[in-house]
Design a protein around this motif. Structure first.
Motif, PDB file in Angstrom:
ATOM      1  N   TRP A  38       1.001  -0.979   0.143  1.00  0.00           N
ATOM      2  CA  TRP A  38       0.459   0.184  -0.037  1.00  0.00           C
ATOM      3  C   TRP A  38       0.404   1.348  -0.048  1.00  0.00           C
ATOM      4  CZ3 TRP A  38      -4.024   1.969  -1.138  1.00  0.00           C
ATOM      5  CH2 TRP A  38      -4.467   3.918  -0.610  1.00  0.00           C
ATOM      6  N   ILE A  39       2.136   1.170   0.901  1.00  0.00           N
ATOM      7  CA  ILE A  39       2.755   2.199   0.679  1.00  0.00           C
ATOM      8  C   ILE A  39       3.502   2.950  -0.048  1.00  0.00           C
ATOM      9  CG2 ILE A  39       5.064   3.194   1.775  1.00  0.00           C
ATOM     10  CD1 ILE A  39       3.961   1.904   4.597  1.00  0.00           C
ATOM     11  N   VAL A  40       3.791   1.574  -1.224  1.00  0.00           N
ATOM     12  CA  VAL A  40       4.527   1.796  -2.825  1.00  0.00           C
ATOM     13  C   VAL A  40       3.602   2.547  -3.801  1.00  0.00           C
ATOM     14  CG1 VAL A  40       5.902   0.697  -4.483  1.00  0.00           C
ATOM     15  CG2 VAL A  40       6.457  -0.194  -1.738  1.00  0.00           C
ATOM     16  N   TYR A  41       2.092   1.588  -3.558  1.00  0.00           N
ATOM     17  CA  TYR A  41       1.133   1.936  -4.296  1.00  0.00           C
ATOM     18  C   TYR A  41       1.609   3.844  -4.162  1.00  0.00           C
ATOM     19  CZ  TYR A  41      -3.441   3.657  -6.147  1.00  0.00           C
ATOM     20  OH  TYR A  41      -4.432   4.332  -6.492  1.00  0.00           O
ATOM     21  N   ILE A  42       1.211   4.408  -3.164  1.00  0.00           N
ATOM     22  CA  ILE A  42       0.593   5.681  -2.108  1.00  0.00           C
ATOM     23  C   ILE A  42       2.190   5.999  -3.059  1.00  0.00           C
ATOM     24  CG2 ILE A  42       0.458   7.449  -0.578  1.00  0.00           C
ATOM     25  CD1 ILE A  42      -0.581   5.022   0.753  1.00  0.00           C
ATOM     26  N   GLN A  48       7.525  11.252  -2.831  1.00  0.00           N
ATOM     27  CA  GLN A  48       7.969  10.882  -2.127  1.00  0.00           C
ATOM     28  C   GLN A  48       8.205  11.516  -0.819  1.00  0.00           C
ATOM     29  OE1 GLN A  48      12.967  11.646  -2.155  1.00  0.00           O
ATOM     30  NE2 GLN A  48      13.185   9.317  -1.112  1.00  0.00           N
ATOM     31  N   MET A  49       7.807  12.389  -0.590  1.00  0.00           N
ATOM     32  CA  MET A  49       7.111  13.571   0.650  1.00  0.00           C
ATOM     33  C   MET A  49       6.049  13.058   0.484  1.00  0.00           C
ATOM     34  SD  MET A  49       7.598  16.894   2.149  1.00  0.00           S
ATOM     35  CE  MET A  49       7.488  17.689   1.156  1.00  0.00           C
ATOM     36  N   GLN A  50       4.319  12.640   0.364  1.00  0.00           N
ATOM     37  CA  GLN A  50       3.520  11.591   0.657  1.00  0.00           C
ATOM     38  C   GLN A  50       3.441  10.615   1.327  1.00  0.00           C
ATOM     39  OE1 GLN A  50       0.060  13.165   0.855  1.00  0.00           O
ATOM     40  NE2 GLN A  50       1.107  14.801  -0.076  1.00  0.00           N
ATOM     41  N   SER A  51       4.308   9.878   0.020  1.00  0.00           N
ATOM     42  CA  SER A  51       4.361   7.788   0.871  1.00  0.00           C
ATOM     43  C   SER A  51       5.582   8.380   2.055  1.00  0.00           C
ATOM     44  CB  SER A  51       5.477   7.300  -0.232  1.00  0.00           C
ATOM     45  OG  SER A  51       6.796   7.914  -0.502  1.00  0.00           O
ATOM     46  N   THR A  52       6.585   9.672   2.873  1.00  0.00           N
ATOM     47  CA  THR A  52       6.857   9.537   3.783  1.00  0.00           C
ATOM     48  C   THR A  52       6.395   9.653   4.884  1.00  0.00           C
ATOM     49  OG1 THR A  52       8.984  10.283   2.772  1.00  0.00           O
ATOM     50  CG2 THR A  52       8.988  10.290   5.020  1.00  0.00           C
ATOM     51  N   THR A  80      10.557   2.980   4.466  1.00  0.00           N
ATOM     52  CA  THR A  80       9.989   2.344   3.517  1.00  0.00           C
ATOM     53  C   THR A  80       9.145   2.735   2.445  1.00  0.00           C
ATOM     54  OG1 THR A  80       9.121   0.477   4.438  1.00  0.00           O
ATOM     55  CG2 THR A  80       8.812   0.507   2.537  1.00  0.00           C
ATOM     56  N   GLY A  81       8.318   4.560   3.283  1.00  0.00           N
ATOM     57  CA  GLY A  81       7.908   5.262   2.022  1.00  0.00           C
ATOM     58  C   GLY A  81       8.578   5.966   1.293  1.00  0.00           C
ATOM     59  N   PHE A  82       9.723   6.732   2.103  1.00  0.00           N
ATOM     60  CA  PHE A  82      11.109   7.383   1.942  1.00  0.00           C
ATOM     61  C   PHE A  82      11.803   6.528   0.980  1.00  0.00           C
ATOM     62  CE2 PHE A  82      15.119   8.766   1.861  1.00  0.00           C
ATOM     63  CZ  PHE A  82      15.452  10.374   1.589  1.00  0.00           C
TER      64      PHE A  82
ATOM     65  N   LYS B   3      13.597  19.053   1.446  1.00  0.00           N
ATOM     66  CA  LYS B   3      12.395  18.964   2.484  1.00  0.00           C
ATOM     67  C   LYS B   3      12.181  17.169   3.134  1.00  0.00           C
ATOM     68  CE  LYS B   3       9.213  21.990  -0.013  1.00  0.00           C
ATOM     69  NZ  LYS B   3       8.490  22.370   0.102  1.00  0.00           N
ATOM     70  N   GLU B   4      12.189  16.585   2.315  1.00  0.00           N
ATOM     71  CA  GLU B   4      12.383  14.896   2.129  1.00  0.00           C
ATOM     72  C   GLU B   4      12.922  14.215   3.411  1.00  0.00           C
ATOM     73  OE1 GLU B   4      12.223  16.482  -0.863  1.00  0.00           O
ATOM     74  OE2 GLU B   4      10.793  16.168  -1.760  1.00  0.00           O
ATOM     75  N   TYR B   5      14.443  14.866   3.480  1.00  0.00           N
ATOM     76  CA  TYR B   5      15.556  14.399   4.163  1.00  0.00           C
ATOM     77  C   TYR B   5      14.648  15.502   5.450  1.00  0.00           C
ATOM     78  CZ  TYR B   5      18.603  12.464   0.731  1.00  0.00           C
ATOM     79  OH  TYR B   5      18.862  11.752  -0.147  1.00  0.00           O
ATOM     80  N   LEU B   6      14.478  16.566   6.297  1.00  0.00           N
ATOM     81  CA  LEU B   6      13.853  17.171   7.418  1.00  0.00           C
ATOM     82  C   LEU B   6      12.985  16.126   7.756  1.00  0.00           C
ATOM     83  CD1 LEU B   6      14.699  19.270   8.832  1.00  0.00           C
ATOM     84  CD2 LEU B   6      12.888  20.117   8.115  1.00  0.00           C
ATOM     85  N   LEU B   7      12.100  15.986   6.608  1.00  0.00           N
ATOM     86  CA  LEU B   7      10.693  14.915   7.186  1.00  0.00           C
ATOM     87  C   LEU B   7      11.121  13.544   7.396  1.00  0.00           C
ATOM     88  CD1 LEU B   7       7.743  15.652   6.968  1.00  0.00           C
ATOM     89  CD2 LEU B   7       7.589  14.819   4.873  1.00  0.00           C
ATOM     90  N   LEU B   8      12.189  12.691   6.668  1.00  0.00           N
ATOM     91  CA  LEU B   8      12.525  11.877   7.174  1.00  0.00           C
ATOM     92  C   LEU B   8      13.258  11.687   8.505  1.00  0.00           C
ATOM     93  CD1 LEU B   8      12.920   8.945   6.631  1.00  0.00           C
ATOM     94  CD2 LEU B   8      15.290   9.500   5.756  1.00  0.00           C
TER      95      LEU B   8
END
Lengths: 161, 268
Positions: A38-42, A48-52, A80-82, B3-8
Motif C-alpha cells: 500500500w505504501i509503495v502504491y502511494i 516521496q514526500m507523501q509516501s514518507t 519504506t515510504g521514503f 524537505k524530504e530528508y528533513l521530514l524523514l
C-alpha cells in the motif's frame, strides 16, 4: 481533504485485513505485508514526500491498533515510504503499477522494511541479525512480493481497457 | 529534496522516541548496546587531543602549581617558625625569669647604633633596660618603649656595654662593640688563661643582664707589646641577620641590691 480521508480509510481497512485475515494465510509464521504494498502504491502515485508521511501515519496506526512494540512499524514504514518515493515518476504510475517493475520495487522496499523491522524486533533475543534479515526478512519479502502480483495484474488489466 | 530528508529525520526521531517508551527485552538490549557504543566512541575520541581542552587543562594545572608552590612556601615558613618557637619554648621552660615573647617588626644592621623594634610595649609590661634574649643567647636591652611597641638596643650598637665572664675560667671582662662582625672583650689581663673557643656569658655583677646568659664565643686573642690587657674578639652567639623572635625578660630586677650599690657609689 476527501482524498486524504479516503487514504486513511483504506489504510484502516488494510490494517484490519493485515491483523485479522493475513494470519490465516501464514506460512510457517511468515506473513506477507500488505501495508508495504500500500505504501509503495502511494509512493508511485503521490511521490516521496507523501509516501514518507503516509508511511509514518500507517505505521503509527498499525502500532496503536496492534498495541505491541509502539513505534517500530512507524519507524520501518517511514523508511519504506521514503525509499519507495525514489521510484516515483510523474505520469508513469499506472504503467509501473501494471508491470513487473512494481514487483521489483515491492521486493526492494519490502527488503529494506523487513531488515529494519526484524533487526529491531529480534535485537537482544536468541535470533541472530543474519537470521533476522536473510531468513525471516527475505522470506517475508518474497511472500509480500508474491501477494503484490495481485494488484499488479489488476492494474495491468485496467491498463488494457 | 532537502524537505524530504528533513521530514524523514523528524519521523525517525518521533518513531525512536516512541520506541523508547517500550520496556521490552529488545529495547533494553538496544539501550544497553547504545550506552556501550557511546562509551566506546567517547573513549576512542578521547585519544585525539583537544587543543582547547588541553589549553584549559594547562591553565588549571598552572594555577594549581602556583597555589601549591605558595602553600609549600608557607609550610616551609611555618616549619622554620615552628623550630624557632619550639627552641624558644625550651628556653622559656629552663629560664627562671618571667619572659614575654615578641616578634621583631623592625631592624637596623648597618648603623653605628643598631636597634630592633618589637611588637610589645608598656601594656605588655615592657620597661626600659629590660634584657632581650632568645633561645641561643643575649640579644640586647630595651632602650625605648611606647604603648604597644618597644625599641631594643642589640649587641651591634656603639652604646652597648655589659659585664661578662669567661665560662670556663670565670675571668671577668667588659664586652662592647666597636664596629665589624665581632664584639670586643676588654679588661682581660695578659696573665689570665683565655683560649679561643671559650664561651663568654653574662656576669652576676651586671645591673641589667641576668647572669649565665651566653653572649658569644672567643674567636681570636691578640697580645700587643706594651699593653697590660689582651685584645679578645668574640663572635656573638645570636645570628642577628636571621633573628625574628625574641623574649624580653620582664621580671623586676633586685631593687634592694641596686639601691644599696647606688648608696655606696654615692659615698665614694
Amino acid at each position: 481533504m476527501w482524498k486524504h480521508l479516503k487514504y486513511l480509510l483504506i489504510s484502516f481497512i488494510i490494517i484490519l485485513i493485515q491483523t485479522q485475515l493475513i494470519p490465516l494465510i501464514s506460512l510457517k509464521g511468515i506473513n506477507p505485508d500488505l501495508l508495504t504494498i500500500w505504501i509503495v502504491y502511494i509512493a508511485l502515485q503521490k511521490g516521496q514526500m507523501q509516501s514518507t508521511i503516509w508511511g509514518f501515519i500507517i505505521g503509527l496506526l498499525f502500532d496503536f491498533i496492534v498495541g505491541n512494540f509502539i513505534g517500530l512499524s512507524a519507524l520501518s514504514k517511514t523508511i519504506t515510504g521514503f525509499f519507495a518515493g525514489y521510484f516515483y515518476s510523474e505520469n508513469k504510475a499506472q504503467m509501473i503499477l501494471g508491470s513487473y517493475r512494481f514487483i521489483i520495487i515491492v521486493l526492494i522496499t519490502s527488503f529494506i522494511h523487513n531488515s529494519v523491522y526484524f533487526v529491531v524486533f529480534t535485537f537482544g533475543t536468541e535470533i541472530s541479525i543474519i537470521k533476522a534479515i536473510f531468513q525471516i526478512g527475505l522470506a517475508t519479502t518474497f511472500y509480500t512480493a508474491a501477494i503484490a502480483l495481485l494488484p499488479m495484474f489488476f492494474f495491468y488489466r485496467k491498463s488494457l481497457f | 529534496m532537502f524537505k524530504e530528508y528533513l521530514l524523514l529525520a523528524v519521523f525517525i526521531i518521533a518513531s525512536i522516541t516512541l520506541l523508547n517508551y517500550n520496556n521490552n527485552l529488545q529495547i533494553r538490549a538496544i539501550r544497553s548496546y547504545t550506552v556501550g557504543l557511546i562509551g566506546f566512541v567517547q573513549n576512542t575520541l578521547s585519544i585525539i587531543p583537544n587543543i582547547f581542552e588541553l589549553k584549559r587543562d594547562n591553565e588549571v594545572l598552572r594555577q594549581l602549581a602556583v597555589n601549591l608552590s605558595d602553600e609549600v612556601n608557607r609550610l616551609r615558613e611555618a616549619r622554620v617558625e615552628n623550630i624557632n618557637l619550639r627552641a624558644m619554648l625550651g628556653l622559656k621552660e629552663r629560664a627562671p625569669y618571667k619572659l614575654t615573647s615578641a616578634e621583631i617588626v623592625g631592624k637596623t644592621m648597618h648603623l653605628l647604633r643598631n636597634t630592633i623594634t618589637l611588637n610589645i610595649g608598656e601594656e605588655d609590661g615592657v620597661r626600659q633596660d629590660m634584657p632581650i634574649i632568645n633561645e641561643i643567647g643575649l640579644v640586647g636591652k630595651i632602650i625605648a618603649t611606647s604603648k604597644h611597641y618597644s625599641i631594643g638596643q642589640i649587641l651591634y650598637n656603639k652604646d652597648f656595654h655589659a659585664t661578662t665572664k669567661i665560662q670556663r675560667t670565670r675571668i671577668d671582662g667588659i664586652i662592647a662593640w666597636e664596629g665589624g662582625e665581632n664584639l670586643l672583650l676588654t679588661n682581660i689581663p695578659k696573665t689570665e688563661d683565655v683560649r679561643v673557643g671559650d664561651v663568654v656569658i653574662t656576669s652576676e655583677y651586671s645591673k641589667i643582664y641576668p647572669p649565665e646568659i651566653k653572649v658569644g664565643v672567643i674567636a681570636s686573642i691578640t697580645e700587643r707589646p706594651g699593653e697590660l690587657f689582651k685584645r679578645v674578639d668574640v663572635v656573638p652567639s645570636v645570628d642577628f641577620s636571621s633573628l625574628e623572635h625574641v623574649f624580653v625578660i620582664t621580671s623586676v630586677p633586685d631593687t634592694e641590691k641596686i639601691s644599696l650599690e647606688g648608696k655606696i657609689l654615692k659615698k665614694k
